[in-house]
Design a protein around this motif. Sequence first.
Motif, PDB file in Angstrom:
ATOM      1  N   UNK A  76       0.880  -1.125  -0.062  1.00  0.00           N
ATOM      2  CA  UNK A  76       0.084  -0.091  -0.024  1.00  0.00           C
ATOM      3  C   UNK A  76       1.019   1.282  -0.036  1.00  0.00           C
ATOM      4  N   UNK A  77       2.128   1.242  -0.246  1.00  0.00           N
ATOM      5  CA  UNK A  77       3.135   2.425  -0.035  1.00  0.00           C
ATOM      6  C   UNK A  77       3.864   2.548  -1.402  1.00  0.00           C
ATOM      7  N   UNK A  78       4.119   3.888  -1.629  1.00  0.00           N
ATOM      8  CA  UNK A  78       5.179   4.296  -2.687  1.00  0.00           C
ATOM      9  C   UNK A  78       6.427   3.744  -2.440  1.00  0.00           C
ATOM     10  N   UNK A  79       6.995   3.523  -1.318  1.00  0.00           N
ATOM     11  CA  UNK A  79       8.197   2.967  -0.890  1.00  0.00           C
ATOM     12  C   UNK A  79       8.299   1.896   0.031  1.00  0.00           C
ATOM     13  N   UNK A  80       9.445   1.374   0.021  1.00  0.00           N
ATOM     14  CA  UNK A  80       9.779   0.267   1.012  1.00  0.00           C
ATOM     15  C   UNK A  80      11.073   1.000   1.655  1.00  0.00           C
ATOM     16  N   UNK A  81      10.899   1.195   2.968  1.00  0.00           N
ATOM     17  CA  UNK A  81      12.061   1.577   3.988  1.00  0.00           C
ATOM     18  C   UNK A  81      12.524   0.645   4.924  1.00  0.00           C
ATOM     19  N   UNK A  82      13.603   0.236   4.862  1.00  0.00           N
ATOM     20  CA  UNK A  82      14.072  -0.775   5.717  1.00  0.00           C
ATOM     21  C   UNK A  82      15.317  -0.469   6.357  1.00  0.00           C
ATOM     22  N   UNK A  83      15.064  -0.388   7.788  1.00  0.00           N
ATOM     23  CA  UNK A  83      15.954   0.133   8.898  1.00  0.00           C
ATOM     24  C   UNK A  83      16.698  -1.104   9.259  1.00  0.00           C
ATOM     25  N   UNK A  84      18.133  -0.578   9.464  1.00  0.00           N
ATOM     26  CA  UNK A  84      18.936  -1.519  10.398  1.00  0.00           C
ATOM     27  C   UNK A  84      19.003  -2.957   9.804  1.00  0.00           C
ATOM     28  N   UNK A  85      18.236  -3.816  10.755  1.00  0.00           N
ATOM     29  CA  UNK A  85      18.466  -5.187  10.343  1.00  0.00           C
ATOM     30  C   UNK A  85      17.472  -5.714   9.567  1.00  0.00           C
ATOM     31  N   UNK A  86      16.362  -4.532   8.896  1.00  0.00           N
ATOM     32  CA  UNK A  86      15.552  -5.078   7.896  1.00  0.00           C
ATOM     33  C   UNK A  86      16.181  -5.108   6.549  1.00  0.00           C
ATOM     34  N   UNK A  87      16.131  -6.189   5.927  1.00  0.00           N
ATOM     35  CA  UNK A  87      16.849  -6.692   4.816  1.00  0.00           C
ATOM     36  C   UNK A  87      16.148  -5.965   3.602  1.00  0.00           C
ATOM     37  N   UNK A  88      14.857  -5.864   3.449  1.00  0.00           N
ATOM     38  CA  UNK A  88      14.297  -5.200   2.321  1.00  0.00           C
ATOM     39  C   UNK A  88      12.637  -5.339   2.615  1.00  0.00           C
ATOM     40  N   UNK A  89      11.787  -4.876   2.013  1.00  0.00           N
ATOM     41  CA  UNK A  89      10.339  -4.739   1.863  1.00  0.00           C
ATOM     42  C   UNK A  89       9.848  -4.128   3.346  1.00  0.00           C
ATOM     43  N   UNK A  90      10.768  -3.221   4.019  1.00  0.00           N
ATOM     44  CA  UNK A  90      10.108  -2.721   5.190  1.00  0.00           C
ATOM     45  C   UNK A  90       9.110  -1.594   5.050  1.00  0.00           C
ATOM     46  N   UNK A  91       8.119  -1.836   5.664  1.00  0.00           N
ATOM     47  CA  UNK A  91       6.801  -0.975   5.646  1.00  0.00           C
ATOM     48  C   UNK A  91       6.818   0.275   6.212  1.00  0.00           C
ATOM     49  N   UNK A  92       6.766   1.520   5.300  1.00  0.00           N
ATOM     50  CA  UNK A  92       6.884   2.752   6.152  1.00  0.00           C
ATOM     51  C   UNK A  92       5.699   2.960   7.173  1.00  0.00           C
ATOM     52  N   UNK A  93       5.773   3.663   8.165  1.00  0.00           N
ATOM     53  CA  UNK A  93       4.786   3.812   9.160  1.00  0.00           C
ATOM     54  C   UNK A  93       5.167   4.712  10.457  1.00  0.00           C
TER      55      UNK A  93
END
Length: 270
Positions: A76-93
């Motif tokens: 549902x988002x225009x980007x994936x934002x992956x912080x620190x140990x998140x590898x990919x597909x982090x959901x912005x929030x």
Amino acid sequence: MDEKSRGRRTKDNIRLYDPADFAGMHMAGRVAAEILDEVAPLVFPGQTTGEIDRVITELVEQKGSTSATIGYKGYQHASCISVNHVVCHGIPGDKVLKDGDILNIDVTVIVDGWFGDTSRMYVAGKLSRKAERLIQVTHDALFKGIEAVRPGNTFGDIGHAIQSFVEGHRMSVVRDFCGHGLGRVFHAPPNVLHYGQPGAGPVLEEGMFFTIEPMVNLGRPETKILADDWTAVTRDKSLSAQFEHSVGVTADGAEIFTLSPAGLFHPTYA
Ligand code: MF3
Ligand code: CO
Ligand code: CO
């Protein structure tokens, strides 16, 4: 036959685009890269990933492009934002960035039916030495892969260039996600693995369009998906980084469609 499925293909079902198609990819790639340039000032301690994504959504529209990720498999988002140990597909929030966090922002836009897909690393506040090392190795690994792009080489050559470089720095390449063909579609053959053997896999031909997007971990390569069904994290909680470019195979090498117009691709530009 519709525009998405037409065109020449290899025996591995990889589409070969025509010389005139490079211009379309160049436009889409540039819009995606401009958006990543323009959000750089929004990355600071105290900022939320949701606010960064909100601005990205606005920028996508302002530039007359369309988000490829909104509505993609329910995302549902225009980007994936992956912080620190998140590898990919982090959901912005609501997640608030704190000093020293490293993050990947990944944007895919559609311009005139062409897909531009790119991601890069950012830092909130002060970059630690170990995160700096990880980011540098991941960035350079992407370019090792791009240097292996030329007609006659294979996808295994790309993967091997990345893997041998990363492992030479005692870091690991994520196996669970890969790059992909793109062009008139978001995800197309082949899977572009970031590991492999020289000479293995399909042979590169002029007119292939695909992404290279290595994910590199400071610890072990294994990942798991969180309960939201998207967020991929390192199993051992080690830091992870990723850079992504969309490229086209030319007569003698690669054209990078997603170069940063402002020269902000690498986060230690400051
Ligand atoms: N842009 C990602 C890629 O590099 C894909 C994101 S799909 C999403 O292929 F649905 F998670 F946004
Ligand atoms: Co991609
Ligand atoms: Co991407």
